[in-house]
Design a protein around this motif. Structure first.
Motif, PDB file in Angstrom:
ATOM      1  N   LEU A  57       0.835  -1.201   0.000  1.00 50.66           N
ATOM      2  CA  LEU A  57       0.000   0.000   0.000  1.00 50.66           C
ATOM      3  C   LEU A  57       0.868   1.249   0.000  1.00 50.66           C
ATOM      4  O   LEU A  57       1.988   1.249   0.520  1.00 50.66           O
ATOM      5  N   ALA A  59       0.863   5.041   1.466  1.00 47.91           N
ATOM      6  CA  ALA A  59       0.231   5.858   2.500  1.00 47.91           C
ATOM      7  C   ALA A  59       0.375   7.328   2.127  1.00 47.91           C
ATOM      8  O   ALA A  59       1.476   7.897   2.207  1.00 47.91           O
ATOM      9  N   TYR A  77       0.284  -2.551   9.965  1.00 47.09           N
ATOM     10  CA  TYR A  77       0.948  -2.290   8.691  1.00 47.09           C
ATOM     11  C   TYR A  77       2.467  -2.256   8.876  1.00 47.09           C
ATOM     12  O   TYR A  77       2.992  -1.478   9.685  1.00 47.09           O
ATOM     13  N   LEU A 130      -4.854   5.112   2.594  1.00 45.33           N
ATOM     14  CA  LEU A 130      -4.044   4.019   2.073  1.00 45.33           C
ATOM     15  C   LEU A 130      -4.547   3.637   0.686  1.00 45.33           C
ATOM     16  O   LEU A 130      -5.751   3.436   0.492  1.00 45.33           O
TER      17      LEU A 130
END
Length: 742
Positions: A57, A59, A77, A130
């Motif tokens: 992902l 951010a 995460y 995200l």
């Protein structure tokens, strides 16, 4: 001077996420009966052998300098580098906003561009957005030297542009222009003029983030200015320099005109590249079914080889409606699609313009839909008894592949650097995402989220919206078309590297690969019929003059066998070369000179500018907006549109008390009606009528928003043009006269 990549949007505060030390990062098994921690390097669980999905992902706005590799953020995460995180608990839903989250809306509205634009995944600490499907290499990705790429950012476009072939450059810039059109509807074109925001991977342009314009929509001249002066390219070929200069000078000021020019350039360049493509298909009823409702084409005994002779195609259909109905529907669809697309090969080879090919595909799908609907009506099948089918189709036209799909049968593209889903399922969850009603990971867990919103045979073709896209092949790759018997439970993401990369490496025959995929579906899923079609493109493959110029396909039982005699296409390059010629044409004559050349070139017909239709960005209508029906004779609404007296959400039912509004009528959106999991409906008021119309001005009725999206949105109307919908004039400002005044 080159711009630095903006880590935050204007006005956004840096937020340091809650961090805990994580000396040994682990991934939790998604199996609810296991949940065992596993080393990050595992692909399967040590305890139960379940697949471990790895979701990397991006951010947005995270200050990566405050964290070190392996830190655990929000107890979930794993921090990797920069602003890249890995979800260690992929089976748990992430946090979602409790109401519509404005920063996420442009991403959601651009779902149709999911290959180029990342999608919202969830929130970190309730405020950091995200993004999934960001330009980050997926699990298992390697380069040609077998070096690991997984979890790292892809390469910036500016850093590989000069190394790519002209065909790949044309492919990339074509995608940029298409994205520009979609971004203009949302006023986010700024995302496409920041050099450190544009990446390239697996043949696609990939944006890292979306940035709103500081003002209104940007003109096309800004795109030309960026690419010529601020893209970061060191040595710009004369062809591109002259193209971007003409954009800056306003000689090319329309995206459609620019796409037309790029279409012709791609058509010229692709004929100079030797290639071959092989197609193999296989279908199986599976271990738990007594019959097979799937169907495919070509049903060949051996792989079909394509080298540019005319066009060829492959189709996968997944029937619904029970054994007696689903099997009939899928095979009927195959037959109708074949009969309609065959028009491409009725004559000796002649170049078809992209929009003509798209129209042929649309007509083929509509014909299949109408044939199944007619059969349903003859047999008096109602509601759930109606038979239908999904379909996914790939039409090969030289190095351009046209994909079309209806339903949830899918198409993927595979290279050594990753496996990517090209299609977006026609289900309730995807529709809600397009309308900005939430994140896909959230909506997909709602009741009936996976229910199909459309399939062939369920309703009239006027309601059908097939998704059609074109992809230009500029490197060796595989395309996989399949039914959900294989794609369910992430089996393709799990097995693509093991079962398909060997085909790219020359270590596995394409027919054997189909058989192995069937075995994966039957042993790891096994709940449904399964059908696969593989298309393997190999570029710069020398043409074998001794090979036969005949292509033999064996169709399903319902379609007669076809043997096509074709003429090979000359691949001799022009002495001047595409780059040199286009540069000269643009420099001396402008765009008109290029079109003049195409018009005079033997065998090529140039008419009005056109572009390949692309997926439409769905921007919800607001109350007070105006729309106009096209004039009489249009394909979509030749006799006008019907408005319902109520917002009847079952579009399969007959229209009662319908109000017919004539072509050319101006309508105003008066209200919206939304229900969870259902189509959005709009109440429309008749404002202004064309001559000789019998509809009453001021009448109102309901119609579904997707159908209204096909109408022309009208702005900047004068009150006189609004007719009955014009706002009331302001009260008179004449001062009152006091009693007794003279």
């Amino acid at each position: 001077m080159e711009e630095a990549h903006p880590e935050m949007k204007p006005g956004q505060d840096r937020t340091t996420a809650m961090t805990t030390a994580n000396p040994s990062p682990t991934l939790n098994c998604p199996n609810p009966l296991c949940q065992a921690p596993n080393p990050e390097t595992n692909s399967h669980c040590d305890r139960c052998n379940n697949y471990l999905p790895k979701r990397y992902l991006w951010a947005v706005g995270l200050d990566g300098t405050q964290h070190k590799r392996g830190d655990l953020l929000d107890n979930r995460y794993i921090f990797k580098e920069q602003q890249i995180l890995l979800d260690s608990k992929p089976s748990f839903l992430p946090d979602f906003p409790k109401e519509i989250y404005d920063p996420a809306f442009p991403y959601l509205a651009l779902l149709a561009y999911r290959l180029q634009v990342p999608q919202p995944y969830g929130l970190l600490n309730g405020e950091i957005l995200l993004l999934e499907s960001a330009p980050i290499y997926p699990a298992g990705a390697t380069n040609t030297e077998n070096q690991r790429l997984e979890g790292h950012l892809m390469t910036l476009l500016k850093d590989i542009w000069s190394e790519d072939s002209l065909l790949q450059q044309l492919n990339y810039f074509y995608q940029i222009v298409q994205l520009w059109i979609g971004a203009s509807a949302l006023k986010v074109e700024r995302s496409l003029i920041q050099p450190n925001n544009i990446f390239a991977g697996n043949g696609f342009i990939r944006l890292l983030e979306i940035y709103e314009n500081p003002q209104e929509s940007l003109p096309l001249v800004e795109l030309g200015h960026f690419w010529l002066y601020r893209s970061g390219f060191s040595n710009i070929p004369a062809f591109w320099e002259n193209l971007w200069t003409q954009m800056i000078q306003g000689k090319i000021n329309n995206p459609d005109e620019l796409l037309t020019l790029l279409d012709h350039a791609i058509a010229q360049e692709e004929t100079n590249i030797p290639f071959q493509a092989k197609i193999a298909t296989l279908t199986d009823q599976g271990p738990s079914r007594t019959g097979n409702e799937d169907a495919c084409y070509p049903k060949a005994r051996h792989p079909v080889t394509y080298r540019g002779e005319l066009s060829t195609w492959t189709t996968v259909c997944d029937g619904v409606g029970g054994h007696d109905g689903g099997e009939l529907a899928s095979n009927l669809a195959i037959q109708q699609i074949n009969d309609q697309i065959e028009v491409l090969n009725n004559k000796q080879y002649q170049p078809y313009r992209p929009y003509e090919i798209v129209d042929i595909i649309k007509n083929a799908i509509s014909s299949a839909n109408d044939a199944i609907c007619e059969r349903n009506d003859i047999e008096n099948r109602q509601e759930r008894q109606r038979m239908g089918t999904t379909t996914v189709l790939a039409l090969l036209n030289y190095l351009n592949v046209y994909f079309a799909h209806v339903g949830d049968s899918r198409v993927y593209r595979i290279t050594r650097s990753g496996c990517y889903q090209l299609s977006v399922d026609d289900d309730v969850a995807s529709r809600e995402v397009r309308q900005g009603n939430g994140f896909y990971r959230d909506l997909s867990h709602y009741p009936a989220a996976g229910s199909l919103t459309q399939a062939l045979g369920m309703n009239r073709s006027i309601w059908l919206r097939p998704s059609i896209q074109r992809f230009t092949v500029a490197e060796d790759c595989l395309f996989l078309l399949c039914s959900d018997g294989l794609s369910d439970f992430d089996r393709i993401e799990e097995f693509w590297k093991q079962e398909l990369v060997p085909v790219l490496d020359g270590n596995l025959d394409i027919t054997d690969a189909c058989q192995r995929l069937i075995e994966v579906a039957n042993t790891r899923n096994g709940h449904d019929n399964v059908t696969v079609s593989l298309v393997h493109y190999q570029l710069n493959t020398p043409l074998d003059s001794e090979k036969s110029t005949k292509t033999t396909m064996v169709a399903p039982d319902t379609v007669h066998e076809r043997v096509k005699t074709v003429q090979p296409i000359a691949t001799q390059s022009s002495k001047l070369g595409l780059g040199g010629f286009l540069m000269a044409a643009l420099f001396i004559f402008g765009v008109g000179g290029f079109f003049l050349y195409r018009a005079l070139r033997p065998g090529v017909v140039v008419e009005q500018p056109m572009s390949t239709p692309m997926a439409k960005v769905v921007v919800p209508f607001k109350v007070g907006q105006f729309v106009r029906l096209p004039d009489a004779g249009s394909k979509a609404f030749p006799t006008g549109m019907q408005l319902r007296s109520t917002a009847d959400l079952d579009i399969n039912q007959p229209i009662a008390d319908a109000l017919t509004v004539a072509p050319g009528t101006l309508l105003k959106v008066m209200a919206r009606q939304e229900r969870p999991g259902q189509e959005v409906w709009l109440r429309l008021q008749v404002c202004n009528l064309p001559p000789n119309s019998t509809t009453k001005v001021g009448a109102t009725g309901w119609q579904s928003e997707p159908l209204v999206q096909e109408l022309e949105t009208v702005t900047d109307l004068m009150p006189a043009q609004m007719g009955d919908c014009a706002p009331a004039p302001p009260p008179s400002q004449t001062p009152s006269v006091p009693p007794g005044a003279p």
